[in-house]
Design a protein around this motif. Structure first.
Motif, PDB file in Angstrom:
ATOM      1  N   LEU A 123       0.826  -1.206   0.000  1.00 33.70           N
ATOM      2  CA  LEU A 123       0.000   0.000   0.000  1.00 33.70           C
ATOM      3  C   LEU A 123       0.860   1.256   0.000  1.00 33.70           C
ATOM      4  O   LEU A 123       0.528   2.255  -0.652  1.00 33.70           O
ATOM      5  N   VAL A 169       2.543   1.716  -3.558  1.00 37.93           N
ATOM      6  CA  VAL A 169       1.629   2.205  -4.605  1.00 37.93           C
ATOM      7  C   VAL A 169       1.053   3.577  -4.252  1.00 37.93           C
ATOM      8  O   VAL A 169       0.315   4.168  -5.042  1.00 37.93           O
ATOM      9  N   GLY A 170       1.379   4.073  -3.052  1.00 40.78           N
ATOM     10  CA  GLY A 170       0.944   5.418  -2.659  1.00 40.78           C
ATOM     11  C   GLY A 170      -0.441   5.504  -2.071  1.00 40.78           C
ATOM     12  O   GLY A 170      -0.960   6.609  -1.855  1.00 40.78           O
ATOM     13  N   ALA A 171      -1.054   4.345  -1.767  1.00 46.28           N
ATOM     14  CA  ALA A 171      -2.429   4.360  -1.263  1.00 46.28           C
ATOM     15  C   ALA A 171      -2.539   4.965   0.135  1.00 46.28           C
ATOM     16  O   ALA A 171      -3.592   5.510   0.502  1.00 46.28           O
ATOM     17  N   LEU A 172      -1.456   4.868   0.917  1.00 50.68           N
ATOM     18  CA  LEU A 172      -1.489   5.395   2.282  1.00 50.68           C
ATOM     19  C   LEU A 172      -0.832   6.762   2.415  1.00 50.68           C
ATOM     20  O   LEU A 172      -0.851   7.354   3.486  1.00 50.68           O
ATOM     21  N   GLN A 173      -0.264   7.246   1.341  1.00 49.17           N
ATOM     22  CA  GLN A 173       0.505   8.494   1.406  1.00 49.17           C
ATOM     23  C   GLN A 173      -0.343   9.670   1.871  1.00 49.17           C
ATOM     24  O   GLN A 173       0.062  10.440   2.747  1.00 49.17           O
TER      25      GLN A 173
END
Length: 227
Positions: free
Chosen positions: A189, A192-196
């Protein structure tokens, strides 16, 4: 190609990052073990984990992840809830101890950073103050990140253990079966930058809270330095 000053700055930042990690992670893990010990569980103590020796706590893949995605993990401190008088309450207290220790470290690091910031304004060019300011700045950011990361409700994080107290027992143990995949999911996550976005927002919220909580430092320093 980096200039000499840029290379020196990068080296100082890297050393500050390593120094903070080698202190913050052991404090986090020892906090879990100490609270468990105070609540009657000697498991961590018997395992030799009530020590600030970083090599007793570091996990190889967790350390690698720290350098790849700037978020990692340590070897969990062993806890045996059978020793607790009130297991549900005590598990929450033990789980909160780690993130709380990071918040406390970030609080004092913010004080140190502010002192160095004002002192550097009075004595610009001081290498000692520059290094200390960098260390304290790294300590604020890293401890905020460790606190937030460990409170994510994904196994085996502290946040999941806290959430588990309020989940039906069957649901909790079903999710616990996938504990080994929890860190893999988090790393993916992050990659892929989903939590950024959520993590950056939470980091900003906690940082602003610390700035306000340490507001007294500016008042004292402005009086001392007559700024």
């Amino acid at each position: 190609m980096l200039t000499q000053s840029q290379a020196l700055e990068y080296l100082i930042q890297l050393l500050a990052f390593a120094l903070v990690l080698f202190t913050s992670i052991p404090v986090h893990e020892v906090s879990h073990g100490l609270v468990a010990y105070w609540l009657g569980d000697p498991t961590a103590k018997n395992a030799g984990r009530l020590t600030l020796n970083p090599f007793k706590h570091f996990d190889l893949f967790g350390t690698i992840a720290l350098f790849l995605v700037h978020v990692g993990w340590a070897k969990p401190v062993p806890i045996d809830p059978r020793y607790f008088k009130k297991p549900k309450r005590d598990i929450v207290l033990v789980s909160l101890a780690g993130p709380l220790s990071n918040f406390i470290l970030a609080f004092f690091a913010m004080i140190g950073y502010k002192i160095c910031f004002y002192a550097y304004a009075v004595m610009p060019g001081s290498m000692v103050l520059y290094v200390l300011r960098t260390v304290f700045y790294s300590a604020v950011l890293i401890n905020i990140t460790l606190m937030i990361f460990n409170l994510l409700p994904i196994p085996p994080n502290d946040g999941f253990k806290i959430l588990g107290v309020f989940l039906p027992q069957r649901t909790y143990f079903t999710l616990l079966k996938y504990e080994r995949y929890g860190m893999i999911i988090i790393v993916v996550l992050l990659l892929v930058g989903a939590l950024q976005g959520p993590l950056s927002w939470l980091q900003s919220v906690i940082a602003n809270l610390l700035i306000h909580l340490t507001g007294f430092v500016e008042i004292v320093l402005r009086i001392l330095f007559k700024l």
